[in-house]
Design a protein around this motif. Structure first.
Motif, PDB file in Angstrom:
ATOM      1  N   THR A 389     -18.940 -33.062  23.545  1.00  0.00           N
ATOM      2  CA  THR A 389     -18.504 -31.728  23.959  1.00  0.00           C
ATOM      3  C   THR A 389     -18.396 -30.838  22.728  1.00  0.00           C
ATOM      4  OG1 THR A 389     -17.308 -32.583  25.866  1.00  0.00           O
ATOM      5  CG2 THR A 389     -16.680 -30.395  25.067  1.00  0.00           C
ATOM      6  N   ILE A 390     -19.016 -29.686  22.810  1.00  0.00           N
ATOM      7  CA  ILE A 390     -19.068 -28.751  21.689  1.00  0.00           C
ATOM      8  C   ILE A 390     -18.468 -27.428  22.137  1.00  0.00           C
ATOM      9  CG2 ILE A 390     -20.612 -27.498  20.126  1.00  0.00           C
ATOM     10  CD1 ILE A 390     -22.585 -29.908  20.546  1.00  0.00           C
ATOM     11  N   VAL A 391     -17.652 -26.852  21.307  1.00  0.00           N
ATOM     12  CA  VAL A 391     -17.054 -25.553  21.627  1.00  0.00           C
ATOM     13  C   VAL A 391     -17.599 -24.538  20.633  1.00  0.00           C
ATOM     14  CG1 VAL A 391     -14.938 -24.259  21.989  1.00  0.00           C
ATOM     15  CG2 VAL A 391     -14.986 -26.723  22.448  1.00  0.00           C
ATOM     16  N   PHE A 414     -19.252 -25.274  25.461  1.00  0.00           N
ATOM     17  CA  PHE A 414     -18.444 -24.155  25.939  1.00  0.00           C
ATOM     18  C   PHE A 414     -18.667 -22.951  25.016  1.00  0.00           C
ATOM     19  CE2 PHE A 414     -15.908 -27.792  27.491  1.00  0.00           C
ATOM     20  CZ  PHE A 414     -15.678 -27.405  28.808  1.00  0.00           C
ATOM     21  N   GLU A 415     -18.764 -21.767  25.604  1.00  0.00           N
ATOM     22  CA  GLU A 415     -18.893 -20.543  24.819  1.00  0.00           C
ATOM     23  C   GLU A 415     -18.113 -19.424  25.496  1.00  0.00           C
ATOM     24  OE1 GLU A 415     -19.289 -17.488  22.600  1.00  0.00           O
ATOM     25  OE2 GLU A 415     -20.126 -19.383  21.844  1.00  0.00           O
ATOM     26  N   ALA A 416     -17.240 -18.763  24.734  1.00  0.00           N
ATOM     27  CA  ALA A 416     -16.392 -17.722  25.298  1.00  0.00           C
ATOM     28  C   ALA A 416     -17.192 -16.494  25.719  1.00  0.00           C
ATOM     29  CB  ALA A 416     -15.315 -17.330  24.288  1.00  0.00           C
ATOM     30  N   ALA A 417     -18.273 -16.172  24.994  1.00  0.00           N
ATOM     31  CA  ALA A 417     -19.089 -15.003  25.328  1.00  0.00           C
ATOM     32  C   ALA A 417     -20.036 -15.334  26.475  1.00  0.00           C
ATOM     33  CB  ALA A 417     -19.874 -14.549  24.104  1.00  0.00           C
ATOM     34  N   VAL A 452     -29.098 -29.914  27.812  1.00  0.00           N
ATOM     35  CA  VAL A 452     -27.741 -29.551  27.407  1.00  0.00           C
ATOM     36  C   VAL A 452     -27.131 -28.633  28.461  1.00  0.00           C
ATOM     37  CG1 VAL A 452     -26.365 -28.338  25.661  1.00  0.00           C
ATOM     38  CG2 VAL A 452     -28.280 -29.800  24.960  1.00  0.00           C
ATOM     39  N   GLN A 453     -25.881 -28.904  28.810  1.00  0.00           N
ATOM     40  CA  GLN A 453     -25.170 -28.094  29.803  1.00  0.00           C
ATOM     41  C   GLN A 453     -24.333 -27.023  29.087  1.00  0.00           C
ATOM     42  OE1 GLN A 453     -25.540 -28.574  33.274  1.00  0.00           O
ATOM     43  NE2 GLN A 453     -27.198 -29.864  32.449  1.00  0.00           N
ATOM     44  N   PHE A 454     -24.562 -25.757  29.441  1.00  0.00           N
ATOM     45  CA  PHE A 454     -23.824 -24.655  28.831  1.00  0.00           C
ATOM     46  C   PHE A 454     -22.840 -24.056  29.832  1.00  0.00           C
ATOM     47  CE2 PHE A 454     -27.501 -24.910  26.083  1.00  0.00           C
ATOM     48  CZ  PHE A 454     -26.967 -24.638  24.822  1.00  0.00           C
TER      49      PHE A 454
END
Length: 678
Positions: A389-391, A414-417, A452-454
């Motif tokens: 898991t990558i943030v 995970f990406e906030a934008a 990859v799941q975004f």
């Protein structure tokens, strides 16, 4: 389907080159003690293995002790170079690639306080702006000695088994004889064109006498200095014909321009935001006029342009040197019909700019280039599939995702934008730096292919991360601008990011305090100045924007100097106070108790970033390694094994600016050397 013109062989004298793609001479500054040892050899072998037809080493190898390199070049005047070059040549030959080397005497393009502290040589006393050394005007015994040095070096290279040599003329001693700007010798070495060429012809003849008529010898030279008072295109064409007609050379490698200043160097070797292949048609004119084998390279970053160069008959061999730094497997991917997988050169020129500041050449977004002994270009599969898991979906997070997915892991990002890119996306908003988005686009395409799941528009907290049941967690959340650098008035300033993003409109009289020295400060200045505003860039450094480096600085200077922009060095912004509807900025000095004031309507601060690390510290006590990185293992390329908290559910790492403000290459290198062993 018609065959690809790039993949057609080319016969040069007795040598058959397997395709039309070459790496032109360049010096990545990898030698050790002046020798092409392990790092140097691995760099060229990687590209040979992947299908390039010809790799040209050294830019340029020095033939004389009074031609000391100003950065880390091969020393071709030492006998010990033969063994090292032989190893490199044999290894490249094993993979089907030809190998040549470029030889030179730098003339005035060096310094007297390098190497053995011998006088710099030239056919005149005028110094070169770039290296600032006033040369000794050559005497007859200097000329005779250097001619012999060229022949000695060529003989060493022949003994090493190279397929040929190339002499470097442009900017170096050979051209210094050619150009009326740098040659004020009397006849027979100065004056007429034939006199100015005499030194080069005698060098070539000495090499032929020593190495024989079958040894391949070429010349890399400018066909037009594009410099007032220098050689123009007409004289360059005459030189081209004389070189061909001499019977002493086998190919011409053509450039256009001059390299005695940063601006000239950047026009000859363009960077991002400048036209691609600006000198290709010029090189084609010389090929058509001479009918002689012609090579050329200057910002030919993509396969389509290279294919056009060959298919249109402009060139016989096309140089894709920086493109091969970005992707050493470029030719293999063409052969496999995988052009969409080629990692693009974005023209950031981190490679060249680093060597001119004394560093090794590294590609901004391929951290394995130059590190072939320790970093993989092809990512190996992991022994077992893990959940990673990558943030953060900036360059660090996307590189970690790409590499982890290539290892075979299940990756969630995970990406906030609502889109990927981080600081790169902000940088790429400026038209001249738009190509930077290729760093992101290529990684997104590779991640999509790998499954990859975004999860965009997701501000991940500890619970969201734990819900993915990860084995490995990588925090790549980057940082936010830090502007609180003043004794008072921090609330009255904005950041360079505020300007670039459009969140804050430019003022009309603006002070930019640049204490980071990177692109953001100059980008903000350029954007503000373009509105017609008056801008002053203030820095406490002795020079402004030191992180931008020489060749990348040129386009900024051309833009800023046309506008109302001034540069003030060695002053530090201390305080900002309101004064009516304006701001009074007080500058102080690190050199003493001195102050100056400026009355402006906007103050912009560029002072790097501070990590966005709250999530990391929330997760740290839950992790098996408590966030610890074994640096010895990381440097050695070994897997991480520290586990001070064996009850932890996952291992936790952070990379890029989430650790500390650095640059894009550092972020990508963080990700590659960590994720390759997960």
């Amino acid at each position: 389907m018609p065959s690809d013109p790039l993949l057609q062989p080319f016969r040069l004298k007795h040598l058959t080159l397997r395709n039309r793609i070459m790496i032109t001479s360049h010096e990545p500054a990898y030698p050790e003690d002046g020798m092409p040892k392990g790092r140097y050899r691995a760099y060229h072998v990687e590209r040979a293995r992947a299908g390039v037809a010809l790799t040209m080493t050294a830019g340029s190898a020095s033939v004389s002790r009074d031609s000391p390199p100003v950065f880390n070049n091969i020393l071709a005047y030492k006998d010990e170079v033969v063994g090292w070059m032989r190893q490199l040549v044999d290894d490249c030959h094993d993979h089907g690639a030809a190998v040549m080397i470029q030889l030179t005497h730098l003339g005035r393009r060096t310094r007297w306080d390098k190497g053995d502290w011998l006088p710099v040589l030239a056919p005149g006393h005028d110094r070169e702006a770039a290296h600032r050394a006033f040369p000794k005007r050559m005497e007859d015994w200097d000329i005779a000695r250097v001619i012999a040095d060229f022949a000695d070096a060529a003989e060493r290279m022949k003994a090493a088994g190279v397929d040929g040599i190339e002499l470097e003329a442009y900017g170096h001693l050979l051209e210094q004889f050619w150009s009326p700007l740098t040659n004020n010798l009397e006849a027979p070495w100065g004056g007429s064109l034939d006199n100015r060429l005499r030194f080069t012809m005698q060098v070539l003849q000495a090499i032929r006498d020593r190495c024989g008529p079958e040894f391949i010898v070429g010349l890399r030279y400018t066909g037009d200095q594009d410099l007032a008072g220098g050689m123009d295109a007409k004289e360059g064409m005459a030189i081209s014909h004389r070189l061909k007609d001499s019977g002493l050379v086998d190919f011409l490698n053509v450039v256009r321009g001059h390299i005695d200043t940063d601006a000239g160097l950047t026009d000859l070797i363009p960077v991002q935001g400048m036209p691609s292949a600006p000198h290709l048609d010029f090189a084609g004119q010389i090929r058509r006029a001479t009918g002689f084998p012609t090579f050329h390279a200057a910002r030919i970053p993509d396969v389509a342009t290279a294919r056009h160069a060959i298919a249109s008959g402009l060139l016989d061999m096309v140089g894709m040197t920086r493109a091969h730094m970005a992707d050493p497997h470029l030719v293999r991917k063409i052969m496999q019909g995988r052009e969409e997988d080629i990692r693009p050169c974005v023209g950031a020129n981190y490679c060249l700019d680093r060597i001119y500041q004394g560093g090794l050449a590294f590609c901004l977004h391929n951290a394995a280039t130059g590190r072939e002994e320790t970093m993989p270009h092809d990512i190996p599969s992991a022994p077992a599939r893990r959940r990673v898991t990558i943030v953060g979906a900036g360059p660090a997070g996307l590189e970690a995702a790409r590499v982890a997915a290539a290892r075979g892991h299940a990756v969630t990002v995970f990406e906030a934008a609502d889109h990927p890119g981080g600081q790169i996306r902000l940088t790429a908003l400026q038209p001249r730096r738009r190509e930077m988005i290729g760093i992101i686009d290529w990684r997104m395409a590779q991640c999509d292919k790998a499954g990859v799941q975004f999860r965009f528009n997701t501000y991940a907290e500890a619970a969201e991360v734990q819900a993915t049941d990860p084995d490995e967690v990588i925090i790549a959340t980057g940082g936010l601008p830090h502007t609180e650098v003043l004794d008072h008035g921090n609330d009255l300033v904005c950041s360079a990011w505020d300007i670039l993003s459009g969140d804050v409109k430019p003022g009309q009289e603006v002070l930019i305090f640049d204490d980071a020295g990177d692109h953001a400060g100059l980008q903000a200045a350029e954007l503000i100045a373009a509105t017609g505003a008056r801008v002053e860039i203030v820095t406490p450094d002795r020079s402004f924007a030191p992180e931008v480096m020489a060749m990348n600085l040129v386009p900024y200077m051309r833009s800023l100097q046309r506008r109302d922009v001034t540069f003030t060095v060695t002053w530090r912004l201390r305080a900002v106070i309101p004064e009516g509807n304006r701001l009074r900025a007080t500058l102080g000095s690190d050199y003493g108790d001195m102050t100056r004031d400026r009355l402006v309507d906007q103050v912009v601060v560029n002072h790097g970033t501070r990590p966005l690390d709250a999530l990391y510290f929330d997760l740290k006590p839950l992790s098996r390694n408590l966030g610890e990185v074994d640096y010895d293992a990381l440097i050695a390329g070994a897997p991480q094994a520290v586990a001070p908290n064996p009850e932890g559910r996952f291992r936790l790492f952070r990379i890029g600016d989430a650790v500390a403000a650095r640059n894009t290459h550092a972020a990508i290198y963080d990700a590659l050397r960590l994720a390759k062993d997960l």
